[in-house]
Design an enzyme around this catalytic site. Structure first.
Site, PDB file in Angstrom:
ATOM      1  N   GLU A   1      40.797  50.911  34.252  1.00 52.42           N
ATOM      2  CA  GLU A   1      41.701  50.268  33.305  1.00 52.42           C
ATOM      3  C   GLU A   1      43.166  50.648  33.563  1.00 52.42           C
ATOM      4  O   GLU A   1      43.496  51.835  33.599  1.00 52.42           O
ATOM      5  CB  GLU A   1      41.290  50.670  31.884  1.00 52.42           C
ATOM      6  CG  GLU A   1      39.797  50.442  31.630  1.00 52.42           C
ATOM      7  CD  GLU A   1      39.294  51.078  30.339  1.00 52.42           C
ATOM      8  OE1 GLU A   1      40.071  51.234  29.389  1.00 52.42           O
ATOM      9  OE2 GLU A   1      38.097  51.433  30.291  1.00 52.42           O
TER      10      GLU A   1
ATOM     11  N   HIS B   1      41.874  46.229  30.431  1.00 51.42           N
ATOM     12  CA  HIS B   1      40.651  47.049  30.422  1.00 51.42           C
ATOM     13  C   HIS B   1      39.613  46.400  31.356  1.00 51.42           C
ATOM     14  O   HIS B   1      38.560  45.928  30.912  1.00 51.42           O
ATOM     15  CB  HIS B   1      40.176  47.065  28.962  1.00 51.42           C
ATOM     16  CG  HIS B   1      39.024  47.942  28.606  1.00 51.42           C
ATOM     17  ND1 HIS B   1      37.821  47.952  29.295  1.00 51.42           N
ATOM     18  CD2 HIS B   1      38.873  48.832  27.595  1.00 51.42           C
ATOM     19  CE1 HIS B   1      36.999  48.807  28.706  1.00 51.42           C
ATOM     20  NE2 HIS B   1      37.607  49.352  27.676  1.00 51.42           N
TER      21      HIS B   1
END
Ligand code: BG6
Length: 297
Positions: A269, A167
């Site tokens: 991400e 992420h």
């Protein structure tokens, strides 16, 4: 973790130190002339990467809760074994991997850079939330590119299905003035209005943004005219990509993000989520990777 004891069992590499980081948390710091990098064992979390000829590439919130029950806000949180909320008592958002204490497995020279390998293994606590056995390994190579490989291995006797994400939070000049290239013609779920559509052209930012792109394998670029740089994100075995910026109101509601910090960050991400979950039979492994480069424009 007892650093001094552990330290002896690792090869001593020039410019690498095992440090007590923020909140007293153990971290590996790489500092070789202009090349910098950092990994916290809390979450197996990369918090910094600065190649020789560029400024810091990753965003890290100045308001992070350096606390073992919270995820670090910024850098590269690892989401596993699910992404987003889970309808189960005590199940943390984005899985539990980002709030567990990982082990340091290896530090070595790798192709002119430094490899730091960390791992997390299932235990009684993880099995209470997710009844499977796994080993998660994050291999991070700090060099003129940042290379991160997340390997999930099914070490149990039952097959399992999981979601995962690297992420990544990127530092940008001003989010309102960047563009993201590489996701045109892909189907995208807009989590703000719940609608799925097709992306046409580059992504720009005018409001809270929470987008899940499916079946995406191409390189993605953040074009940042203010910082005069182009960050390229190249993915391996990742079929989904999430683009996130909380914007002003949501940022104010997040205690670990400064009121104005949303303007200088964007998340791109590397994921396998929703329609793109991964299935592993006992004994099988899966590697998902991200390689980041930065160039002046
Ligand atoms: C993104 C999600 O990946 O992470 C968003 O798509 C979420 O919905 C964001 O708000 C931040 O999540 P968290 O748990 O780190 O605050």
């Amino acid at each position: 973790m007892d650093w001094p004891q552990k330290q002896n069992s690792f090869e001593r590499i020039e410019g690498v130190s095992l440090i007590e980081g923020n909140g007293g948390m153990p971290a590996v710091r790489v500092s070789r002339n202009e090349l910098k990098g950092e990994v916290y064992l809390h979450g197996g979390h990369v918090t910094s990467w600065k190649p020789t000829h560029a400024e810091e590439v990753l965003f890290l919130s100045g308001h992070t809760n350096w606390n073992s029950s919270k995820a670090i806000r910024g850098g590269v949180p690892i989401c596993f074994p699910w992404f987003g909320p889970k309808d189960q008592p005590g199940a943390p958002q984005h899985g539990f991997a980002r709030i567990r204490e990982w082990q340091l497995e290896r530090i070595s020279e790798e192709g002119g850079g430094v490899l730091v390998e960390v791992s997390d293994r299932s235990d009684e606590q993880s099995r209470q939330l997710w009844p499977f056995d796994y080993v998660l390994t994050h291999r991070v190579i700090f060099g003129e590119t940042l290379k991160m490989e997340l390997v999930v291995r099914n070490t149990g006797t039952k097959p399992f299905v999981f979601e995962e994400a690297q992420h990544s939070y990127f530092q940008v000049g001003k989010v309102q003035e960047i563009a993201i290239d590489g996701l045109s013609n892909r189907y995208v779920l807009n989590k703000i209005d719940g609608k799925t559509r097709k992306q046409h052209g580059k992504i720009t930012f005018q409001a809270e943004t929470d987008l899940v792109y499916f079946d995406t394998a191409d390189n993605i670029a953040i074009i940042d005219l203010l910082l005069k740089r182009r960050i390229t994100i190249s993915k391996t075995n990742s079929k989904s990509t999430v683009i996130w910026n909380p914007w002003s109101e949501k940022a104010r509601a997040l205690s670990d993000l400064g009121d104005d910090e949303w303007q200088t960050m964007v998340c791109v991400e590397t994921c396998n989520i929703r329609n793109n979950v991964v299935r592993l039979a006992p004994g099988e492994s899966h590697m998902m990777g991200t390689e980041i480069t930065v160039a002046s424009i």
